[in-house]
Structure formats: structure tokens, C-alpha cells
Design a protein around this motif. Sequence first.
Motif, PDB file in Angstrom:
ATOM      1  N   ASP A 247      60.675   3.466   3.212  1.00  0.00           N
ATOM      2  CA  ASP A 247      60.544   3.668   4.652  1.00  0.00           C
ATOM      3  C   ASP A 247      60.590   5.144   5.031  1.00  0.00           C
ATOM      4  N   GLU A 248      61.388   5.928   4.319  1.00  0.00           N
ATOM      5  CA  GLU A 248      61.436   7.367   4.582  1.00  0.00           C
ATOM      6  C   GLU A 248      60.127   8.024   4.162  1.00  0.00           C
ATOM      7  N   LEU A 249      59.577   7.620   3.025  1.00  0.00           N
ATOM      8  CA  LEU A 249      58.286   8.137   2.583  1.00  0.00           C
ATOM      9  C   LEU A 249      57.194   7.775   3.587  1.00  0.00           C
ATOM     10  N   ALA A 250      57.228   6.553   4.102  1.00  0.00           N
ATOM     11  CA  ALA A 250      56.238   6.125   5.097  1.00  0.00           C
ATOM     12  C   ALA A 250      56.325   6.993   6.349  1.00  0.00           C
ATOM     13  N   GLU A 251      57.526   7.290   6.801  1.00  0.00           N
ATOM     14  CA  GLU A 251      57.705   8.117   7.988  1.00  0.00           C
ATOM     15  C   GLU A 251      57.202   9.542   7.755  1.00  0.00           C
ATOM     16  N   LEU A 252      57.537  10.128   6.611  1.00  0.00           N
ATOM     17  CA  LEU A 252      57.072  11.481   6.300  1.00  0.00           C
ATOM     18  C   LEU A 252      55.547  11.534   6.167  1.00  0.00           C
ATOM     19  N   THR A 253      54.963  10.509   5.580  1.00  0.00           N
ATOM     20  CA  THR A 253      53.510  10.452   5.431  1.00  0.00           C
ATOM     21  C   THR A 253      52.846  10.316   6.797  1.00  0.00           C
ATOM     22  N   PHE A 254      53.415   9.497   7.662  1.00  0.00           N
ATOM     23  CA  PHE A 254      52.900   9.332   9.020  1.00  0.00           C
ATOM     24  C   PHE A 254      52.981  10.646   9.786  1.00  0.00           C
ATOM     25  N   GLU A 255      54.091  11.360   9.665  1.00  0.00           N
ATOM     26  CA  GLU A 255      54.234  12.660  10.322  1.00  0.00           C
ATOM     27  C   GLU A 255      53.192  13.650   9.799  1.00  0.00           C
ATOM     28  N   ALA A 256      52.955  13.640   8.504  1.00  0.00           N
ATOM     29  CA  ALA A 256      51.939  14.527   7.915  1.00  0.00           C
ATOM     30  C   ALA A 256      50.555  14.181   8.453  1.00  0.00           C
ATOM     31  N   TRP A 257      50.258  12.892   8.559  1.00  0.00           N
ATOM     32  CA  TRP A 257      48.975  12.454   9.110  1.00  0.00           C
ATOM     33  C   TRP A 257      48.808  12.945  10.536  1.00  0.00           C
ATOM     34  N   ARG A 258      49.873  12.832  11.344  1.00  0.00           N
ATOM     35  CA  ARG A 258      49.803  13.252  12.747  1.00  0.00           C
ATOM     36  C   ARG A 258      49.496  14.737  12.899  1.00  0.00           C
ATOM     37  N   LEU A 259      49.875  15.549  11.911  1.00  0.00           N
ATOM     38  CA  LEU A 259      49.586  16.983  11.971  1.00  0.00           C
ATOM     39  C   LEU A 259      48.115  17.301  11.730  1.00  0.00           C
ATOM     40  N   THR A 260      47.366  16.355  11.182  1.00  0.00           N
ATOM     41  CA  THR A 260      45.980  16.593  10.798  1.00  0.00           C
ATOM     42  C   THR A 260      44.985  15.722  11.554  1.00  0.00           C
ATOM     43  N   ALA A 261      45.413  14.562  11.991  1.00  0.00           N
ATOM     44  CA  ALA A 261      44.518  13.601  12.631  1.00  0.00           C
ATOM     45  C   ALA A 261      43.966  14.142  13.948  1.00  0.00           C
ATOM     46  N   PRO A 262      42.786  13.674  14.337  1.00  0.00           N
ATOM     47  CA  PRO A 262      42.245  14.054  15.652  1.00  0.00           C
ATOM     48  C   PRO A 262      43.213  13.633  16.767  1.00  0.00           C
ATOM     49  N   PRO A 263      43.370  14.464  17.779  1.00  0.00           N
ATOM     50  CA  PRO A 263      44.342  14.192  18.843  1.00  0.00           C
ATOM     51  C   PRO A 263      44.190  12.813  19.490  1.00  0.00           C
ATOM     52  N   GLU A 264      42.947  12.348  19.662  1.00  0.00           N
ATOM     53  CA  GLU A 264      42.773  11.047  20.309  1.00  0.00           C
ATOM     54  C   GLU A 264      43.321   9.902  19.444  1.00  0.00           C
ATOM     55  N   LEU A 265      43.252  10.054  18.130  1.00  0.00           N
ATOM     56  CA  LEU A 265      43.842   9.038  17.249  1.00  0.00           C
ATOM     57  C   LEU A 265      45.363   9.075  17.299  1.00  0.00           C
ATOM     58  N   VAL A 266      45.918  10.269  17.375  1.00  0.00           N
ATOM     59  CA  VAL A 266      47.375  10.409  17.463  1.00  0.00           C
ATOM     60  C   VAL A 266      47.871   9.754  18.746  1.00  0.00           C
ATOM     61  N   VAL A 267      47.169   9.980  19.846  1.00  0.00           N
ATOM     62  CA  VAL A 267      47.557   9.375  21.123  1.00  0.00           C
ATOM     63  C   VAL A 267      47.441   7.854  21.050  1.00  0.00           C
ATOM     64  N   THR A 268      46.347   7.359  20.484  1.00  0.00           N
ATOM     65  CA  THR A 268      46.141   5.918  20.364  1.00  0.00           C
ATOM     66  C   THR A 268      47.209   5.262  19.499  1.00  0.00           C
ATOM     67  N   ARG A 269      47.548   5.906  18.395  1.00  0.00           N
ATOM     68  CA  ARG A 269      48.532   5.358  17.455  1.00  0.00           C
ATOM     69  C   ARG A 269      49.942   5.464  18.006  1.00  0.00           C
ATOM     70  N   ALA A 270      50.193   6.475  18.834  1.00  0.00           N
ATOM     71  CA  ALA A 270      51.516   6.765  19.387  1.00  0.00           C
ATOM     72  C   ALA A 270      52.522   6.937  18.255  1.00  0.00           C
ATOM     73  N   ASP A 271      53.696   6.351  18.406  1.00  0.00           N
ATOM     74  CA  ASP A 271      54.749   6.498  17.381  1.00  0.00           C
ATOM     75  C   ASP A 271      54.860   5.272  16.489  1.00  0.00           C
ATOM     76  N   ARG A 272      53.860   4.411  16.514  1.00  0.00           N
ATOM     77  CA  ARG A 272      53.904   3.183  15.712  1.00  0.00           C
ATOM     78  C   ARG A 272      53.446   3.461  14.288  1.00  0.00           C
ATOM     79  N   LEU A 273      54.346   3.289  13.352  1.00  0.00           N
ATOM     80  CA  LEU A 273      53.994   3.422  11.941  1.00  0.00           C
ATOM     81  C   LEU A 273      53.049   2.303  11.540  1.00  0.00           C
ATOM     82  N   PRO A 274      52.096   2.579  10.648  1.00  0.00           N
ATOM     83  CA  PRO A 274      51.266   1.488  10.122  1.00  0.00           C
ATOM     84  C   PRO A 274      52.151   0.496   9.381  1.00  0.00           C
ATOM     85  N   ARG A 275      51.716  -0.722   9.329  1.00  0.00           N
ATOM     86  CA  ARG A 275      52.494  -1.760   8.625  1.00  0.00           C
ATOM     87  C   ARG A 275      52.272  -1.693   7.151  1.00  0.00           C
TER      88      ARG A 275
END
Length: 77
Positions: free
Chosen positions: A49-77
Motif C-alpha cells: 500500500d505504501e508503494l502504491a501511494e508513492l507510485t500514485f504520487e509519482a504519476w501525479r507529478l507527470t500526468a496531464p493536469p486534466e487527468l490529475v483533476v479527474t483522478r483526484a486523490d483516489r488510488l487505482p484499485r
Amino acid sequence: WEPTRTVGLKQTIAEQQALVAERPDVFEVQFTAYGFGWVVVHLDGLERDELAELTFEAWRLTAPPELVVTRADRLPR
């Protein structure tokens, strides 16, 4: 390269420094560039779960802003 149980993840420089200072047995500085700091993560030192959170945070630093807004703070399942 020799196989390892590590992964490199993009972080802010502040987060990179905090992770390495807090748990140097799990995180190490990989490099910094363009205002970001990558960390080497030793996979045996953290839970999934910690790895998933760190990976999600890393993705948010690179993803297009509209995807970050759409995804919000919800981790992928």
C-alpha cells in the motif's frame, strides 16, 4: 544490469529528502533534475500500500493536469 528488488520513483526534491532522511535503509537518492528528485526504493522495505501511494504520487507529478483533476486523490484499485 544485475537484477535488483528496487524501483526508481519521481518525487519533489523536498519529498525525496524527507524519504531518504526518514528511512535511509529503504530510500536513497537516485538523482535530481528539473526541480524533481528521483528516489531508489528498496522494495523489501515497504508494504504494497505504501508503494502504491508513492507510485500514485509519482504519476501525479507527470500526468496531464486534466487527468490529475479527474483522478483526484483516489488510488487505482
